[in-house]
Design a protein around this motif. Structure first.
Motif, short mmCIF file in Angstrom:
data_model
loop_
_atom_site.label_atom_id
_atom_site.label_comp_id
_atom_site.label_asym_id
_atom_site.label_seq_id
_atom_site.Cartn_x
_atom_site.Cartn_y
_atom_site.Cartn_z
N LYS A 84 1.04 -1.05 -0.46
CA LYS A 84 0.31 -0.13 0.19
C LYS A 84 1.20 1.27 -0.24
O LYS A 84 0.41 2.20 -0.42
CB LYS A 84 -0.93 0.66 1.18
CG LYS A 84 -2.09 0.95 0.75
CD LYS A 84 -2.82 0.55 2.28
CE LYS A 84 -4.01 2.10 1.98
NZ LYS A 84 -5.41 1.63 3.22
N GLU A 144 -5.76 6.79 1.76
CA GLU A 144 -6.76 5.55 0.54
C GLU A 144 -7.13 6.34 -1.21
O GLU A 144 -6.77 5.29 -0.93
CB GLU A 144 -8.22 5.96 0.92
CG GLU A 144 -7.60 5.03 2.20
CD GLU A 144 -7.43 3.51 2.90
OE1 GLU A 144 -7.88 2.79 1.03
OE2 GLU A 144 -6.45 2.70 2.84
N LYS A 148 -5.54 4.31 -4.23
CA LYS A 148 -6.27 3.77 -5.32
C LYS A 148 -6.02 4.74 -6.60
O LYS A 148 -5.87 4.22 -7.86
CB LYS A 148 -8.02 4.57 -4.91
CG LYS A 148 -8.13 3.66 -3.64
CD LYS A 148 -10.12 4.03 -3.47
CE LYS A 148 -10.23 3.43 -2.47
NZ LYS A 148 -11.80 4.00 -2.69
N LYS A 149 -5.30 5.86 -6.21
CA LYS A 149 -4.89 6.63 -7.50
C LYS A 149 -3.48 5.74 -8.07
O LYS A 149 -2.86 5.60 -9.33
CB LYS A 149 -4.29 8.05 -7.48
CG LYS A 149 -3.21 8.80 -8.41
CD LYS A 149 -4.00 10.47 -8.28
CE LYS A 149 -3.54 11.00 -9.67
NZ LYS A 149 -2.59 12.31 -9.37
N GLU A 151 -3.03 2.82 -7.65
CA GLU A 151 -2.97 1.58 -8.23
C GLU A 151 -3.69 1.09 -9.77
O GLU A 151 -2.98 0.95 -10.32
CB GLU A 151 -4.66 0.58 -7.60
CG GLU A 151 -4.34 -0.07 -6.60
CD GLU A 151 -5.48 -0.51 -5.66
OE1 GLU A 151 -6.25 0.09 -6.15
OE2 GLU A 151 -5.29 -0.95 -5.03
N LYS A 152 -4.43 2.59 -10.16
CA LYS A 152 -4.63 2.78 -11.31
C LYS A 152 -3.59 2.67 -12.38
O LYS A 152 -3.66 2.13 -13.45
CB LYS A 152 -5.77 4.05 -11.52
CG LYS A 152 -7.35 3.40 -11.18
CD LYS A 152 -7.96 4.63 -11.21
CE LYS A 152 -9.46 4.70 -10.20
NZ LYS A 152 -10.30 5.91 -9.77
#
Length: 153
Positions: A84, A144, A148-149, A151-152
């Motif tokens: 993460k 978070e 998420k950004k 991961e993209k």
């Protein structure tokens, strides 16, 4: 973490150390009145001194960037986990990176700059502590969103 990952982190640092050693040796040779020291001379990658200086600068900057990423990942990894933390670092915008770099430069170039940046960080820390749970929730939501950004990408 596999051995290959550990070696990948070590190799750029070794390259930077070697380049820094070559530059330091060249500087010692220059200050000795242009005469060579008694020890053996290690030739640079290029015969042009400016090219060697540029290569050393690039190696040092790359080593510094790798060290900075490692420290960031280590600090984030304590609470969030290594995977993460990597996503969070990847999810930063160019603006956030530039602001962080600018603040670091201001803080390291002068005492008043260090006082100003340190005071701002202290004020933000005290503000977050005073607002307790709401500040913690905001921070976790921001982390978070960055993960998420990341991961993209």
């Amino acid at each position: 973490m596999t051995i290959r990952d550990k070696l990948a982190k070590i190799k750029p640092a070794r390259i930077a150390r070697k380049a820094a050693g070559k530059v330091a040796e060249a500087a010692r040779d220059e200050t000795a009145g242009g005469t060579k020291n008694a020890g053996p001379s290690i030739p640079g990658p290029s015969t042009n001194a400016m090219t060697n200086l540029i290569l050393a600068d690039i190696a040092l900057r790359a080593g510094g960037a790798l060290l900075r990423r490692g420290v960031e990942r280590g600090l984030l990894g304590n609470k969030t986990g290594a995977a993460k933390a990597k996503k969070i670092i990847r999810g930063r915008t160019m603006g956030e990176t530039l602001i962080g770099t600018a603040l670091a430069r201001v803080a390291t170039r002068s005492v008043p700059g260090a006082i100003m940046v340190g005071g701002g960080l202290l004020a933000k820390t005290l503000y977050d502590r005073r607002h307790g749970k709401s500040a913690k929730a905001e921070g976790e939501a921001a982390v978070e969103a960055k993960a998420k950004k990341g991961e993209k990408e």
